[in-house]
Motif scaffolding. Structure first.
Motif, mmCIF file in Angstrom:
data_model
loop_
_atom_site.group_PDB
_atom_site.id
_atom_site.type_symbol
_atom_site.label_atom_id
_atom_site.label_comp_id
_atom_site.label_asym_id
_atom_site.label_seq_id
_atom_site.Cartn_x
_atom_site.Cartn_y
_atom_site.Cartn_z
ATOM 1 N N UNK A 34 21.649 69.312 69.483
ATOM 2 C CA UNK A 34 21.366 70.748 69.049
ATOM 3 C C UNK A 34 19.970 71.153 69.642
ATOM 4 N N UNK A 35 19.127 70.395 69.265
ATOM 5 C CA UNK A 35 17.744 70.695 69.756
ATOM 6 C C UNK A 35 17.468 71.097 71.274
ATOM 7 N N UNK A 36 18.086 69.944 72.026
ATOM 8 C CA UNK A 36 18.067 70.196 73.412
ATOM 9 C C UNK A 36 18.990 71.207 73.935
ATOM 10 N N UNK A 37 19.987 71.631 73.350
ATOM 11 C CA UNK A 37 20.768 73.030 73.728
ATOM 12 C C UNK A 37 19.966 73.967 73.616
ATOM 13 N N UNK A 38 19.028 74.187 72.583
ATOM 14 C CA UNK A 38 18.359 75.364 72.285
ATOM 15 C C UNK A 38 17.307 75.477 73.368
ATOM 16 N N UNK A 39 17.023 74.438 74.335
ATOM 17 C CA UNK A 39 16.075 74.594 75.322
ATOM 18 C C UNK A 39 16.608 74.451 76.586
ATOM 19 N N UNK A 40 18.229 74.883 76.434
ATOM 20 C CA UNK A 40 18.978 74.701 77.729
ATOM 21 C C UNK A 40 19.225 73.475 78.340
ATOM 22 N N UNK A 41 18.915 72.487 77.645
ATOM 23 C CA UNK A 41 18.943 70.738 77.824
ATOM 24 C C UNK A 41 20.135 70.283 77.546
ATOM 25 N N UNK A 42 20.296 69.061 77.850
ATOM 26 C CA UNK A 42 21.607 68.271 77.937
ATOM 27 C C UNK A 42 21.287 66.687 77.516
ATOM 28 N N UNK A 43 22.012 66.340 76.600
ATOM 29 C CA UNK A 43 22.053 64.859 75.934
ATOM 30 C C UNK A 43 23.350 64.231 76.512
ATOM 31 N N UNK A 44 23.094 63.021 77.297
ATOM 32 C CA UNK A 44 24.183 62.349 77.617
ATOM 33 C C UNK A 44 23.983 60.758 76.927
ATOM 34 N N UNK A 45 24.994 60.327 76.095
ATOM 35 C CA UNK A 45 24.844 59.024 75.370
ATOM 36 C C UNK A 45 25.854 58.042 76.147
ATOM 37 N N UNK A 46 25.470 56.965 76.711
ATOM 38 C CA UNK A 46 26.288 55.832 77.252
ATOM 39 C C UNK A 46 26.278 54.854 76.336
ATOM 40 N N UNK A 47 27.235 54.363 75.662
ATOM 41 C CA UNK A 47 27.070 53.069 74.636
ATOM 42 C C UNK A 47 28.381 52.265 74.701
ATOM 43 N N UNK A 48 28.762 51.564 75.692
ATOM 44 C CA UNK A 48 29.795 50.720 75.711
ATOM 45 C C UNK A 48 29.548 49.485 74.698
ATOM 46 N N UNK A 49 30.651 49.187 73.900
ATOM 47 C CA UNK A 49 30.691 48.234 73.099
ATOM 48 C C UNK A 49 30.173 46.907 73.699
ATOM 49 N N UNK A 50 29.125 46.077 73.092
ATOM 50 C CA UNK A 50 28.900 45.016 73.563
ATOM 51 C C UNK A 50 27.646 44.856 74.820
ATOM 52 N N UNK A 51 27.108 46.384 75.223
ATOM 53 C CA UNK A 51 26.443 46.640 76.288
ATOM 54 C C UNK A 51 25.179 47.256 76.076
ATOM 55 N N UNK A 52 24.730 47.657 74.645
ATOM 56 C CA UNK A 52 23.520 48.427 74.455
ATOM 57 C C UNK A 52 23.738 49.789 74.726
ATOM 58 N N UNK A 53 22.820 50.606 74.747
ATOM 59 C CA UNK A 53 22.919 52.057 74.546
ATOM 60 C C UNK A 53 21.679 52.708 75.571
ATOM 61 N N UNK A 54 22.516 53.866 76.217
ATOM 62 C CA UNK A 54 21.528 54.658 77.063
ATOM 63 C C UNK A 54 21.597 55.943 76.662
ATOM 64 N N UNK A 55 20.271 56.555 76.049
ATOM 65 C CA UNK A 55 20.304 57.996 75.881
ATOM 66 C C UNK A 55 19.551 58.536 76.844
ATOM 67 N N UNK A 56 20.030 59.849 77.611
ATOM 68 C CA UNK A 56 19.421 60.641 78.682
ATOM 69 C C UNK A 56 19.422 61.984 78.093
#
Length: 78
Positions: A34-56
């Motif tokens: 929501x905060x990023x959308x207010x700035x016209x931004x995007x949030x991407x979450x990559x979180x495969x089970x067993x493989x850690x998480x990457x938030x962009x």
């Protein structure tokens, strides 16, 4: 964590080496989205089970909303 600016966009990435499986619908990630959308931004979450998480997070560095633009000043008169 990494941060870079390319083509008028600030991109921040946070990675962990945990088990993965972060829930994008969790309240913390929803709040970030929501905060990023207010700035016209995007949030991407990559979180495969067993493989850690990457938030962009990608945030444009240009102003697209007139309400967010700096105020203009009237010229000074004599």
């Amino acid at each position: 964590m990494t941060a870079r600016i390319e083509e008028n966009t600030l991109t921040v990435q946070v990675r962990d080496d945990g088990r993965g499986g972060a829930r994008p619908e969790g309240s913390g990630l929803v709040g970030l989205t929501d905060r990023l959308a207010a700035l016209d931004g995007l949030l991407r979450i990559e979180t495969p089970f067993g493989g850690g998480t990457l938030i962009t997070a990608a945030i444009p560095l240009t102003c697209s909303d007139a309400r967010a633009a700096p105020p203009t000043r009237a010229p000074l008169s004599d």
